[in-house]
Design a protein around this motif. Structure first.
Motif, PDB file in Angstrom:
ATOM      1  N   GLY A   1      10.463   5.061  -4.213  1.00 39.12           N
ATOM      2  CA  GLY A   1       9.709   6.049  -3.460  1.00 39.12           C
ATOM      3  C   GLY A   1       9.371   5.556  -2.058  1.00 39.12           C
ATOM      4  N   PHE A   2       8.986   4.285  -1.961  1.00 40.62           N
ATOM      5  CA  PHE A   2       8.681   3.702  -0.656  1.00 40.62           C
ATOM      6  C   PHE A   2       9.893   3.763   0.258  1.00 40.62           C
ATOM      7  CE2 PHE A   2       9.061  -0.044   2.085  1.00 40.62           C
ATOM      8  CZ  PHE A   2       7.918   0.075   2.869  1.00 40.62           C
ATOM      9  N   TRP A   3      11.048   3.342  -0.265  1.00 37.77           N
ATOM     10  CA  TRP A   3      12.245   3.300   0.576  1.00 37.77           C
ATOM     11  C   TRP A   3      12.723   4.698   0.943  1.00 37.77           C
ATOM     12  CZ3 TRP A   3      12.944  -0.917   3.001  1.00 37.77           C
ATOM     13  CH2 TRP A   3      12.581  -2.134   2.420  1.00 37.77           C
ATOM     14  N   ALA A   4      12.499   5.654   0.064  1.00 38.39           N
ATOM     15  CA  ALA A   4      12.863   7.035   0.388  1.00 38.39           C
ATOM     16  C   ALA A   4      12.004   7.549   1.543  1.00 38.39           C
ATOM     17  CB  ALA A   4      12.702   7.930  -0.836  1.00 38.39           C
ATOM     18  N   TYR A   5      10.695   7.286   1.479  1.00 34.87           N
ATOM     19  CA  TYR A   5       9.796   7.727   2.547  1.00 34.87           C
ATOM     20  C   TYR A   5      10.107   7.012   3.860  1.00 34.87           C
ATOM     21  CZ  TYR A   5       6.630  10.412  -0.455  1.00 34.87           C
ATOM     22  OH  TYR A   5       6.074  11.356  -1.291  1.00 34.87           O
TER      23      TYR A   5
ATOM     24  N   ILE B   1       5.428  12.523   8.135  1.00 34.95           N
ATOM     25  CA  ILE B   1       5.233  12.706   6.693  1.00 34.95           C
ATOM     26  C   ILE B   1       5.834  11.533   5.925  1.00 34.95           C
ATOM     27  CG2 ILE B   1       5.896  14.136   4.717  1.00 34.95           C
ATOM     28  CD1 ILE B   1       5.748  16.548   6.650  1.00 34.95           C
ATOM     29  N   GLY B   2       7.030  11.094   6.354  1.00 37.56           N
ATOM     30  CA  GLY B   2       7.674   9.956   5.697  1.00 37.56           C
ATOM     31  C   GLY B   2       6.859   8.681   5.814  1.00 37.56           C
ATOM     32  N   TYR B   3       6.339   8.417   7.002  1.00 38.31           N
ATOM     33  CA  TYR B   3       5.569   7.192   7.197  1.00 38.31           C
ATOM     34  C   TYR B   3       4.227   7.234   6.468  1.00 38.31           C
ATOM     35  CZ  TYR B   3       8.968   5.865  10.775  1.00 38.31           C
ATOM     36  OH  TYR B   3      10.110   5.522  11.443  1.00 38.31           O
ATOM     37  N   ARG B   4       3.625   8.395   6.426  1.00 39.06           N
ATOM     38  CA  ARG B   4       2.380   8.541   5.669  1.00 39.06           C
ATOM     39  C   ARG B   4       2.643   8.227   4.192  1.00 39.06           C
ATOM     40  NH1 ARG B   4      -3.098   8.598   4.595  1.00 39.06           N
ATOM     41  NH2 ARG B   4      -3.685  10.330   3.252  1.00 39.06           N
ATOM     42  N   GLY B   5       3.729   8.771   3.655  1.00 41.69           N
ATOM     43  CA  GLY B   5       4.074   8.514   2.262  1.00 41.69           C
ATOM     44  C   GLY B   5       4.370   7.052   2.001  1.00 41.69           C
ATOM     45  N   ALA B   6       5.031   6.392   2.956  1.00 41.90           N
ATOM     46  CA  ALA B   6       5.376   4.977   2.789  1.00 41.90           C
ATOM     47  C   ALA B   6       4.126   4.105   2.725  1.00 41.90           C
ATOM     48  CB  ALA B   6       6.280   4.526   3.928  1.00 41.90           C
ATOM     49  N   THR B   7       3.148   4.389   3.591  1.00 46.88           N
ATOM     50  CA  THR B   7       1.928   3.575   3.564  1.00 46.88           C
ATOM     51  C   THR B   7       1.135   3.800   2.276  1.00 46.88           C
ATOM     52  OG1 THR B   7       0.658   5.272   4.775  1.00 46.88           O
ATOM     53  CG2 THR B   7       1.753   3.559   6.080  1.00 46.88           C
ATOM     54  N   LEU B   8       1.142   5.038   1.769  1.00 44.99           N
ATOM     55  CA  LEU B   8       0.444   5.314   0.515  1.00 44.99           C
ATOM     56  C   LEU B   8       1.135   4.637  -0.664  1.00 44.99           C
ATOM     57  CD1 LEU B   8      -0.455   9.108   0.913  1.00 44.99           C
ATOM     58  CD2 LEU B   8      -1.949   7.114   1.215  1.00 44.99           C
TER      59      LEU B   8
END
Length: 297
Positions: free
Chosen positions: A68-72, A170-177
């Motif tokens: 999930g991290f790498w996808a975001y 949106i992608g970077y927000r998801g990666a940090t979460l």
């Protein structure tokens, strides 16, 4: 003042400086791809070093992120590359401040994406903001290019860049979460390091394939390109830190203050003058952002 607000304001100011430097690179013998690549080339090693120092300082072990991290991160990195490429290309067509103003349709597009793709209701005030922003874009799109039409190439580049910057956020927000429960600043640094490494590799392969010799030209001008990388990395760190603390929609909405910084840079640094219509268009875009922020309340 909330910490995420401070990070966002600092990121917006630094991003304006980076765009100024990239515009000057267009006149230094670099292609659009080369000017874009310089944004990532020097940022990646700096971000990696900072992430390593942060891990050592906090005593945290290097996490093993899931898919999930790498996808975001991949979504954010790809969106930012193409959006930056389009923005740099747009600078060659139009006034500096107007060029960045086109990308400010990002917030309006996020509202539309939410309504169409996610089925999230948009309030009447929100739709009013969309209308105001659209009016501003239409005014800005009446360009000075030869044979320009209502929807010219500059408008298409700017609007597309805005949408991609939105997806990137949106992608970077998801990666940090995805890196929780690590401390917020460490999450920001790790996500930034991963993103910039991916971006450097992707842009490097693209230039080798499509523009042989351009990487050498970027390196030969390192005294100028290195500052693009440094300012780009610092600006991105501000965005990532804000994303790790707050919803990306609020962060990007507040980040629209960048247009004010851009107007100051346009007048003081590049000695550019805005036509009345262009000034009104920018004002409408900014007004739409204000209305959208108010609609959240």
């Amino acid at each position: 003042m909330s910490l995420w607000v401070i990070f966002t304001l600092a990121a917006a100011a630094m991003q304006t400086v980076r765009f100024m430097l990239q515009k000057q690179l267009k006149g230094a013998g670099l292609s659009t791809g080369g000017a874009t690549f310089s944004r990532f080339l020097f940022a990646a090693p700096i971000a990696c070093v900072l992430a390593a120092l942060a891990l050592a300082a906090t005593g945290e072990a290097l996490p093993v992120p899931g898919p999930g991290f790498w996808a975001y991160v991949s979504l954010g990195a790809a969106g930012q590359i193409v959006a930056t490429f389009l923005t740099v290309a747009l600078f060659a067509m139009r006034n500096f401040a107007v060029g960045v103003a086109f990308t400010k349709t990002e917030t309006v597009q996020v509202a539309l994406f939410s309504a169409v793709l996610l089925g999230e209701a948009v309030s009447p005030l929100g739709w009013a903001a969309i209308g105001i922003g659209l009016a501003g874009v239409l005014m800005l799109s009446r360009g000075t290019e030869a044979g320009a039409t209502l929807f010219g190439r500059a408008a298409a580049y700017g609007v597309l860049a805005g949408g991609l910057f939105g997806l990137s956020a949106i992608g970077y927000r998801g990666a940090t979460l995805a890196l929780m429960p690590l401390p917020f600043f460490l999450r920001a640094l790790l996500a930034l390091a991963a993103a910039t490494v991916l971006q450097t590799l992707a842009m490097g392969l693209w230039l080798i394939w499509r523009e042989p010799g351009e990487i050498a030209r970027v390196l030969a001008r390192w005294r100028r390109t290195v500052f693009v990388g440094i300012t780009g990395m610092l600006g991105s760190l501000g965005w990532f830190a804000a994303f790790s603390l707050q919803n990306a929609a609020y962060v990007r909405a507040l980040g629209q203050v960048e247009i004010v910084f851009t107007l100051v840079a346009s007048a003081l640094v590049f000695r550019e003058r805005l036509a009345l219509r262009e000034g009104l268009g920018i004002a409408l875009v900014v007004a739409s952002v204000v209305v959208i922020v108010l609609s959240f309340g």
